[in-house]
Design a protein around this motif. Structure first.
Motif, mmCIF file in Angstrom:
data_model
loop_
_atom_site.group_PDB
_atom_site.id
_atom_site.type_symbol
_atom_site.label_atom_id
_atom_site.label_comp_id
_atom_site.label_asym_id
_atom_site.label_seq_id
_atom_site.Cartn_x
_atom_site.Cartn_y
_atom_site.Cartn_z
ATOM 1 N N ASP A 32 0.825 -1.208 0.000
ATOM 2 C CA ASP A 32 0.000 0.000 0.000
ATOM 3 C C ASP A 32 0.858 1.256 0.000
ATOM 4 O O ASP A 32 0.577 2.221 -0.719
ATOM 5 C CB ASP A 32 -0.930 0.007 1.217
ATOM 6 N N SER A 43 -2.146 -4.153 3.462
ATOM 7 C CA SER A 43 -3.454 -4.413 4.066
ATOM 8 C C SER A 43 -3.788 -5.894 3.969
ATOM 9 O O SER A 43 -3.609 -6.515 2.921
ATOM 10 C CB SER A 43 -4.553 -3.606 3.361
ATOM 11 N N THR A 48 -3.517 -4.072 9.173
ATOM 12 C CA THR A 48 -2.441 -3.544 8.339
ATOM 13 C C THR A 48 -1.129 -4.129 8.825
ATOM 14 O O THR A 48 -0.765 -3.969 9.994
ATOM 15 C CB THR A 48 -2.387 -2.008 8.397
#
Length: 267
Positions: A32, A43, A48
């Motif tokens: 990400d 993610s 996360t």
């Protein structure tokens, strides 16, 4: 949240970062973002993962072995965020698993065993291991003591139906754990009832090696010199070739816990 792999800069010639990114994408995941410190963010469901490639880069620079990258990727791929919302639905699949200490355990429930590896509390379901966090305990309304107890109970229950076989070499026994759920093989060594399970064949204290998550050897204290001088090559090869390496240490299991009494060199 997991795993250490860092990238100080996203340099054009940063082979470790480029190869990691390529392997992650081949496994259906994507990066990400990368922050100014080099942490990589990926993610996974509602979670996360925060990853630093620093340890992987250091190991790769040392021996130019790309397996350091693929090992980390496989650890991330094996991670799952699918975990039951209710404790009653989750508790029968609570175990420990073993992971090297170059993972960034952060808020995950874990206990250091040696300088090389730790045990991590996991939910084992659908051939995936979900690492358990303190937030999961709050969601389930249980304490750390309760989850430790549940993991021990489940391990003892699994151990009861798990055969410990052995090879006989010059009238000495080298033990192997024959568990169907291979991701839990090394972890069963830490089951509270392991002492009673193997005492008649191997005595107590006993020794073991766990080069990878799904491979271990067990041998007796009286056979320490015999086996420790003979199994080193197998231990190192298993460690180097597996996607889930743990340690090349020789471990001694006693009533006081587990300690590393030696280590086979990888280089």
């Amino acid at each position: 949240m997991f795993g250490q792999f860092g990238c100080k800069d996203e340099k054009k010639n940063d082979f470790v970062f480029d190869e990691f990114k390529s392997q992650i994408e081949r496994n259906g995941m994507k990066i990400d973002s990368v922050d100014e410190t080099g942490l990589i963010y990926i993610s996974q469901g509602e979670q996360t993962l925060k990853i630093s490639l620093d340890n992987v880069r250091r190991n790769y620079e040392r021996d130019k072995d790309e397996s350091h990258i693929s090992d980390l990727v496989q650890t991330l791929v094996s991670y799952s965020t699918e975990i039951p919302q209710n404790w009653e639905d989750a508790k029968n699949d609570i175990y420990i698993s073993l992971f090297p200490n170059d993972n960034d355990f952060q808020e995950f429930l874990h206990t250091k065993i040696t300088d090389e590896f730790s045990k991590v509390y996991v939910h084992s379901g659908q051939d995936k291991l979900t690492w358990i966090t303190k937030d999961d305990l709050k969601k389930w309304n249980i304490s750390e003591t309760e989850i430790v107890s549940q993991a021990n109970n489940n391990a003892d229950k699994l151990l009861k139906t798990t055969p410990i076989t052995f090879e006989t070499i010059e009238n000495r026994k080298l033990g192997l754990i024959e568990v169907e759920r291979s991701t839990l093989k090394g972890a069963l060594l830490f089951a509270p009832n392991m002492k009673e399970k193997i005492k008649s064949d191997f005595g107590f204290p006993f020794y073991a090696v766990i080069p990878v998550r799904d491979f271990c050897y067990i041998f007796s204290e009286k056979d320490f010199e015999f086996f420790s001088s003979r199994i080193g090559n197998v231990v190192v090869e298993e460690y180097k070739q597996s996607g889930y390496p743990i340690s090349t240490e020789i471990l001694k299991f006693t009533d006081n816990g587990v300690e590393a009494v030696g280590k086979y060199p990888v280089d």
